[in-house]
Design an enzyme around this catalytic site. Sequence first.
Site, PDB file in Angstrom:
ATOM      1  N   ALA A  74      10.442  -2.189   6.289  1.00  0.00           N
ATOM      2  CA  ALA A  74      10.743  -0.881   6.914  1.00  0.00           C
ATOM      3  C   ALA A  74      10.631   0.246   5.894  1.00  0.00           C
ATOM      4  O   ALA A  74      11.454   1.151   5.830  1.00  0.00           O
ATOM      5  CB  ALA A  74      12.148  -0.902   7.544  1.00  0.00           C
ATOM      6  N   ALA A  75       9.577   0.166   5.058  1.00  0.00           N
ATOM      7  CA  ALA A  75       9.459   1.019   3.880  1.00  0.00           C
ATOM      8  C   ALA A  75       8.195   1.879   3.873  1.00  0.00           C
ATOM      9  O   ALA A  75       8.011   2.691   2.980  1.00  0.00           O
ATOM     10  CB  ALA A  75       9.480   0.136   2.629  1.00  0.00           C
ATOM     11  N   GLY A  76       7.281   1.648   4.827  1.00  0.00           N
ATOM     12  CA  GLY A  76       5.997   2.361   4.802  1.00  0.00           C
ATOM     13  C   GLY A  76       5.070   1.832   3.730  1.00  0.00           C
ATOM     14  O   GLY A  76       4.131   2.503   3.299  1.00  0.00           O
ATOM     15  N   LEU A  77       5.313   0.585   3.291  1.00  0.00           N
ATOM     16  CA  LEU A  77       4.508  -0.010   2.225  1.00  0.00           C
ATOM     17  C   LEU A  77       3.580  -1.122   2.742  1.00  0.00           C
ATOM     18  O   LEU A  77       2.881  -1.770   1.959  1.00  0.00           O
ATOM     19  CB  LEU A  77       5.421  -0.580   1.123  1.00  0.00           C
ATOM     20  N   GLY A  78       3.579  -1.355   4.044  1.00  0.00           N
ATOM     21  CA  GLY A  78       2.611  -2.265   4.660  1.00  0.00           C
ATOM     22  C   GLY A  78       2.826  -3.734   4.370  1.00  0.00           C
ATOM     23  O   GLY A  78       1.883  -4.527   4.532  1.00  0.00           O
ATOM     24  N   GLY A  79       4.014  -4.133   3.971  1.00  0.00           N
ATOM     25  CA  GLY A  79       4.249  -5.534   3.576  1.00  0.00           C
ATOM     26  C   GLY A  79       3.874  -6.531   4.664  1.00  0.00           C
ATOM     27  O   GLY A  79       3.094  -7.460   4.418  1.00  0.00           O
ATOM     28  N   LYS A  87       0.857  -1.204   0.000  1.00  0.00           N
ATOM     29  CA  LYS A  87       0.000   0.000   0.000  1.00  0.00           C
ATOM     30  C   LYS A  87       0.879   1.236   0.000  1.00  0.00           C
ATOM     31  O   LYS A  87       2.055   1.187   0.384  1.00  0.00           O
ATOM     32  CB  LYS A  87      -0.936   0.030   1.212  1.00  0.00           C
ATOM     33  N   PRO A 116       9.533  -4.417  -0.064  1.00  0.00           N
ATOM     34  CA  PRO A 116      10.634  -4.101   0.856  1.00  0.00           C
ATOM     35  C   PRO A 116      10.123  -3.849   2.275  1.00  0.00           C
ATOM     36  O   PRO A 116       8.990  -3.385   2.461  1.00  0.00           O
ATOM     37  CB  PRO A 116      11.233  -2.817   0.274  1.00  0.00           C
ATOM     38  N   ASP A 123      -2.470  -1.234  10.503  1.00  0.00           N
ATOM     39  CA  ASP A 123      -2.704  -1.246   9.049  1.00  0.00           C
ATOM     40  C   ASP A 123      -3.321  -2.549   8.548  1.00  0.00           C
ATOM     41  O   ASP A 123      -3.706  -2.645   7.386  1.00  0.00           O
ATOM     42  CB  ASP A 123      -1.369  -1.072   8.294  1.00  0.00           C
ATOM     43  N   SER A 168       1.948  -6.139   7.246  1.00  0.00           N
ATOM     44  CA  SER A 168       0.507  -6.071   7.555  1.00  0.00           C
ATOM     45  C   SER A 168      -0.295  -6.812   6.492  1.00  0.00           C
ATOM     46  O   SER A 168      -1.253  -7.533   6.798  1.00  0.00           O
ATOM     47  CB  SER A 168       0.048  -4.611   7.595  1.00  0.00           C
TER      48      SER A 168
END
Length: 314
Positions: free
Chosen positions: A126-131, A17, A124, A166, A133
């Site tokens: 620690a990227a703020g991409l919600g992986g 996300k 990736p 998230d 979650s």
Amino acid sequence: MHIRHLGTELEIDAPAKINLFLEVLGKRADGYHEIETLLVAVTVYDTVVFIPRSDGEIELACQWAGGFTARDNALRKDPSLGDQPIAGEIPVGRENLVWRAAMLLRERAGCHRGATIKLLKRIPAAAGLGGASSDAAATLVAANAAWQLGWTRERLAELAAELGSDVPFFLTRGAAVCRGRGECIEPLAPLRLHLVIVRPPIGLSTPRVYKECQPTAAPRGAGLLVTALTRGDPTGVARQLGNDLARPAAKLTSWIQRLQEEFERQGVLGYQMSGSGSSYFGLCRSARHSRRIAARLRSRRVGAVFCTTTAAAN
Ligand code: C5P
């Protein structure tokens, strides 16, 4: 989130996300922050393979796509980027949110079945991409189907909120305004945007970024952004982007400033950091435009570059 049935085995693609908008409204007594954020799922996917087993064991194996093991990849270096890991480390075994999701659902459902879960990572860390979650939400959906529990999405969403702020978003159709600590969801109609995402060589820890942030004095809310999205107006969307976590993140790594400058040069419609970072994204006019921007950014050696669109998460 599309389930593929391969005999008794289930396979689910778990999307990443980005946050098109994130406003920090206040600090709560429980240590979390009250936020208003607008999330959209994008077409970068991890894959969760869920194989039920009858001995009651829950076993997790994680691997980065491309054959690197979870821990190896953290050690893999790109000399052009300095001495930095490329995609971040993913926790293996019991520390992983996937394992915790399967355990929590099994416990609450009073179920005694087990599973071997294989997690193939492309998002990736620690990227703020919600992986993490998204992987956890996919695991809840897979386990519910494989163990034939018959839980509704609403009931799964309650468990999802216990796992992380998230996680409930990834049980929606792929676009939503999220409030509270992120778990109160107002779904939006799916939409199509063309994007380029860059994950720089440094990742950021969500708690650390939140610790540095100050709630906004004059919140504007996501309303105008929702209107622009509903109209299918990418230029209007670009005007309404915003992320209150960008400033605290920029105190923790110079990559945030660097990516802002890189995107500014590229002539995209709009750009900003996603979530608590460290990824940055640019909003493009078309698929062709995003391919061109992605190629240029790859040549700038700024980290992992993804040419992507919004996705249906469910
Ligand atoms: O909910 P989740 O486990 O993903 O949150 C990780 C950490 O991020 C929390 O422990 C908290 O420090 C911070 N956080 C926050 N406010 C939010 C979401 C997360 O302070 N709305």
